[in-house]
Design a protein around this motif. Structure first.
Motif: not given
Length: 592
Positions: A242-245, A511-526, A528-533
């Motif tokens: 299964s996938l994160p998104n 981990i890298v793939k999951t984070v990048i997919s999450d960032i793609e779902d919310d392209k306007y994330i700041e 600092e939020q990317k760093r924390d994610k």
């Protein structure tokens, strides 16, 4: 205010807004024209994310002078003759609006040479005017150039996003089209650099590997369904992948990439109801072949929405096949063959019976499971007894309530630590507790710039789809800043050479793939939020429930937990501890 009749130029610009909202729409329409011209190879080139230049070259049939002149007139098309033809559409385009709309808001040029002709022709126009047609000597096929898009509609330019966002949208669209047409070679260049390519193949799974990555393609299972109503060729992930998104969910109708209708999304998720966790998603590509008279693609100019005449019937066919495959322990490849129709009378009789009997007459042939797939039985799920539904308030977990004399009683289910302190019984989720400790240590090292690196003896290499690859490239410095050393290793390929030592023995690729997919779902994330994610995801993946730990390790973990700034929850908000006082225990056993 008096009523005025608009000029043709104004009408064209307004109409263009319905078809051409951004560079993506231009690329999509031109690529569809190439495919309708039976091109086996096409190349897309863009500059400044398509705002400065879009060029689409193909080796299709080409046009003669007469057709070339007609091609940029509004509602001029070779795909249909009258309204009745809409019931039998086999082409991707048919409205006759695209080229006229594109030409109205750009500096436009078509160079084309029809097969079997010795020379070709070039048409040019600026803002839909000053149309010129002159001879051109070039290769067979068509080259369409769109320059200075929206030069005469500045309001449209104002609403375009960044070059990165617009380019990503184009790549995403081209990926979908390439997946739908595996027998065509695709290539895309941005600023003269190749960002996407897919070799011509007669195998869908090879195209999926080229576009979405070999790692993803290896996880896919396949079912094929041949029914009088519809043919389905479905590639899908199993229970363990299964996938994160929803990134890897595609629907193709007669080689046209379209959006999932709500009923079909519901069908897929109902099929997976007991096969994926609640916060995960399946990867699934559904290729359908259906009689064009049984669908309606003329809903929106973008042609991304499709209506099916028999939604319930298709729902039933797909649900049963997909559900059966997912429930099969070995996830075999499944082929479902329905009986052929003997004659028209038999066909009509079957149609009538299908209203009351839902496709009962089909056979399922299971191939032997392939040895490369290994499946682990589902773990037993433990539930908390209703009498233990007593949760302590967070203020009761004050730091002063714990001391170095905490007594560790043991570990249960390889996940929970049982401890006592000052007359109270505690159950700690070792995963949540360790994640909180590691998270705050990571933050501290980042803040003080003291991240200790673990060099990898064997770097982790991985591939990404072109669109996700662009996203990682845009954020690669952020990963490196956090001690996750990533570098490009070829087109859409990367490798990880080092990571923070505090994460322990861990694979960073997922981990890298999951984070990048999450960032793609919310392209306007700041930022600092990317760093924390990134930090949260890394810490979460580095601790596993089910790890056996000694009493000394358990005691150290609990003491470290209550040195944290926020010890009561993990970084994702789950509680770390559950408290039952001696008084509550005695009440339960009727001793008070």
């Amino acid at each position: 205010m008096p009523i005025n009749i608009l000029s043709q130029e104004t009408i064209n610009k307004i109409a263009a807004g319905e078809v051409v909202e951004r560079p993506l729409n231009v690329v999509k329409e031109l690529v569809e024209n190439s495919l309708d011209a039976f091109a086996s190879s096409l190349t897309v080139e863009i500059e400044e994310a398509g705002k400065r230049l879009i060029r689409v070259s193909d080796n299709g049939l080409g046009m003669d002078k007469k057709d070339l002149k007609l091609s940029i007139l509004r509602h001029a098309t070779s795909k249909i003759d009258d309204f009745s033809d809409l019931l039998h559409i086999h082409s991707l385009g048919f409205r006759g609006e695209a080229l006229a709309s594109i030409a109205a808001v750009s500096s436009f040029e078509i160079k084309t040479r029809k097969k079997s002709e010795n020379s070709g022709w070039k048409l040019s126009a600026i803002g839909g005017k000053d149309i010129k047609v002159i001879p051109w000597s070039g290769m067979e096929g068509t080259i369409t150039e769109v320059k200075s898009l929206f030069f005469n509609t500045p309001a449209r330019q104002k609403f375009l996003k960044s070059d990165f966002t617009e380019r990503s949208k184009i790549i995403n669209s081209l990926e979908g089209t390439a997946l739908a047409n595996h027998d065509v070679f695709f290539k895309m260049l941005s600023e003269n650099k190749t960002v996407f390519s897919a070799a011509q193949t007669d195998n869908k799974i090879e195209r999926i590997a080229d576009v979405l990555g070999k790692d993803f393609a290896k996880t896919l299972k396949n079912i094929k369904i041949d029914h009088p109503k519809i043919s389905l060729d479905v590639y899908f992930t199993g229970r363990d992948d299964s996938l994160p998104n929803r990134k890897y969910q595609y629907l193709f109708v007669n080689s046209r990439p379209v959006n999932y209708p709500k009923w079909l999304t519901r069908c897929v998720y109902q099929s997976y109801k007991e096969s994926v966790p609640r916060d995960k998603h399946p990867g699934i590509l559904i290729y359908t072949s259906i009689d064009p008279s049984k669908i309606d693609v003329n809903i929106h100019p973008a042609k991304k929405e499709v209506k099916f005449a028999d939604e319930n019937g298709i729902y039933d066919i797909l649900f049963k096949a997909l559900r059966n495959a997912l429930m099969s322990h070995a996830h075999p490849e499944i082929k479902i063959a329905y009986p052929s129709l003997l004659d028209r009378e038999e066909s009509a009789k079957q149609e009538a019976e299908e209203t009351t009997v839902a496709h009962s007459a089909f056979k399922i042939y299971l191939k032997e499971p392939k040895p490369k797939y290994n499946y682990v039985p589902l773990k037993q799920i433990y539930s908390i007894d209703k009498y233990a539904n007593v949760f302590a308030k967070q203020e009761e977990f004050a730091h002063g309530n714990f001391d170095s004399n905490i007594k560790i009683l043991g570990q249960v289910f390889d996940t929970y630590i049982i401890a006592s302190n000052k007359g109270d019984l505690y159950i700690f989720d070792q995963h949540a507790a360790a994640e909180r400790v590691r998270y705050e240590l990571y933050l501290s090292q980042m803040k003080n710039q003291t991240i200790k690196m673990q060099q990898m003896l064997m770097p982790e290499n991985f591939d990404l789809s072109s669109s996700i690859s662009e996203l990682l490239k845009a954020n690669i410095n952020l990963f490196n800043e956090l001690g996750i050393s990533i570098e490009e290793f070829g087109q859409n390929s990367f490798r990880i050479t080092a990571y923070p030592a505090l994460l322990g023995n861990i694979s960073m690729e997922q981990i890298v793939k999951t984070v990048i997919s999450d960032i793609e779902d919310d392209k306007y994330i700041e930022i600092e939020q990317k760093r924390d994610k990134i930090i949260r995801s890394a810490c979460r993946a580095s601790i596993k429930a089910g790890d056996d730990i000694s009493l000394i390790e358990a005691k150290k973990l609990i003491n470290d937990l209550f040195k944290c700034k926020y010890p009561f929850t993990c970084p994702h908000g789950r509680p770390t501890a559950y408290k039952i006082s001696l008084n509550e225990i005695e009440k339960f056993f009727k001793r008070k």
